[in-house]
Design an enzyme around this catalytic site. Structure first.
Site, mmCIF file in Angstrom:
data_model
loop_
_atom_site.group_PDB
_atom_site.id
_atom_site.type_symbol
_atom_site.label_atom_id
_atom_site.label_comp_id
_atom_site.label_asym_id
_atom_site.label_seq_id
_atom_site.Cartn_x
_atom_site.Cartn_y
_atom_site.Cartn_z
ATOM 1 N N HIS A 195 0.748 -1.537 0.036
ATOM 2 C CA HIS A 195 -0.134 -0.102 -0.103
ATOM 3 C C HIS A 195 1.001 1.412 -0.050
ATOM 4 O O HIS A 195 0.182 2.613 1.081
ATOM 5 C CB HIS A 195 -0.811 0.278 1.135
ATOM 6 C CG HIS A 195 -1.964 -1.336 0.983
ATOM 7 N ND1 HIS A 195 -3.379 -1.235 0.305
ATOM 8 C CD2 HIS A 195 -2.214 -2.136 1.904
ATOM 9 C CE1 HIS A 195 -3.522 -2.439 0.550
ATOM 10 N NE2 HIS A 195 -3.526 -2.654 1.272
ATOM 11 N N ASP A 233 3.406 -0.201 -5.345
ATOM 12 C CA ASP A 233 1.606 -1.034 -5.679
ATOM 13 C C ASP A 233 1.925 -1.366 -6.977
ATOM 14 O O ASP A 233 1.090 -1.540 -8.181
ATOM 15 C CB ASP A 233 0.930 -0.325 -4.716
ATOM 16 C CG ASP A 233 0.191 -0.697 -3.856
ATOM 17 O OD1 ASP A 233 0.783 -1.165 -2.980
ATOM 18 O OD2 ASP A 233 -0.915 -0.521 -3.358
#
Length: 295
Positions: free
Chosen positions: A17, A22
């Site tokens: 995250h 990501d």
């Protein structure tokens, strides 16, 4: 599925995250998913053909699948609304290289005897069948000189990867229309006899110019992801000094726009490939070699 679920399935690690992490993870997930999709849609590759002992390896290992992915991507048969067939490699090699102007393996429309044209099913992928057009027992391929470009390079239809499928429209002389109409008839009849309910799209399209109707056909330029040339079609430019082979370093349709301008003339060598996909069927003309006239 969620990206984290797929990442775990492919063994790519956990989602952190964090923006850059990501993005990188998402790219890896897409690459792995693309590999699976390309292999699933491949008309030639089966697990046994990729490697005899498939149970002993990880089927999602990118290093092991790089060659299979490349071949599968090149041969994928899924298309947009016009639905093209994949170019069949069932015939023997045809001599159309080295800039020669001969038409070995290709017939001019006037050389074709309609009574010698036939259509038959050939085994294609995992027992499936597709239609092949023959002339006197040999695969029918055509050549036409000085076809006039009416509409330049079109990029309207896309493939799986979002890359445009290239095609352009030329006028169709009466001799060519006669042959292609016959091919349409033979292939369509065989398709209907086989139980297909797909809508047949005639390969020759009639367009209007004021009160005058004129026939046209669409020629397709396939791409390849192997070798030095990004296009599977060999292209040459012809002037008073002879023919010069055109080389391209990357897949860029914009580079072809100046070559296929309306009014330009091309000599075309092309295959005749029936297709039947998602209730659409017809014939696709795949350019194997194009000679573009400079004047």
């Amino acid at each position: 599925m969620k990206m984290a679920t797929l990442a775990t399935y492919f063994g790519l690690g956990q989602q952190t995250h964090r923006s850059l992490d990501d993005v990188r993870l998402n790219l890896e997930v897409v690459k792995y998913c693309a590999t699976v999709l390309f292999l699933e849609s491949s008309p030639r590759i089966t697990a046994e053909e990729v490697e005899p002992n498939t149970a002993q390896r990880n089927p999602f290992d990118m290093g092991q699948l790089s060659n299979e992915m490349e071949e599968s991507y090149e041969m994928s048969s899924t298309e947009s609304s016009e639905m093209y067939s994949v170019e069949s490699e069932l015939s023997s090699a045809v001599a159309v290289s080295h800039g020669r102007s001969d038409s070995a393996g290709f017939l001019e429309p006037d050389e074709v005897r309609i009574s010698s044209i036939s259509a038959s099913f050939v085994t294609f992928f995992r027992g499936s069948q597709r239609i092949q057009l023959l002339h006197g027992g040999f695969i029918l391929r055509l050549s036409c000189s000085r076809l006039k470009v009416l509409f330049g390079i079109s990029t309207k239809f896309l493939d799986h990867a979002g890359r445009p499928r290239l095609n352009f429209v030329v006028n169709a002389p009466q001799s060519l229309c006669k042959v292609l109409d016959a091919c349409d008839g033979f292939a369509q009849k065989l398709s209907l006899d086989s139980g297909s309910s797909s809508e047949w799209r005639p390969v020759v399209r009639i367009r209007k110019n004021g009160f005058v109707n004129y026939p046209t056909v669409r020629l397709h330029i396939p791409y390849t992801i192997s070798g030095d040339n990004p296009y599977a079609t060999e292209m040459y430019q012809k002037d008073s000094g002879g023919e010069q082979k055109l080389l391209f370093s990357k897949y860029d349709p914009a580079e072809l726009d100046p070559l296929f301008t309306p009014g330009a003339f091309v000599d075309a060598f092309f295959s005749i490939d029936p297709y039947d996909y998602q209730q659409n069927a017809g014939i696709r003309l795949v350019a194997k070699k194009l000679i573009i006239h400079s004047n």
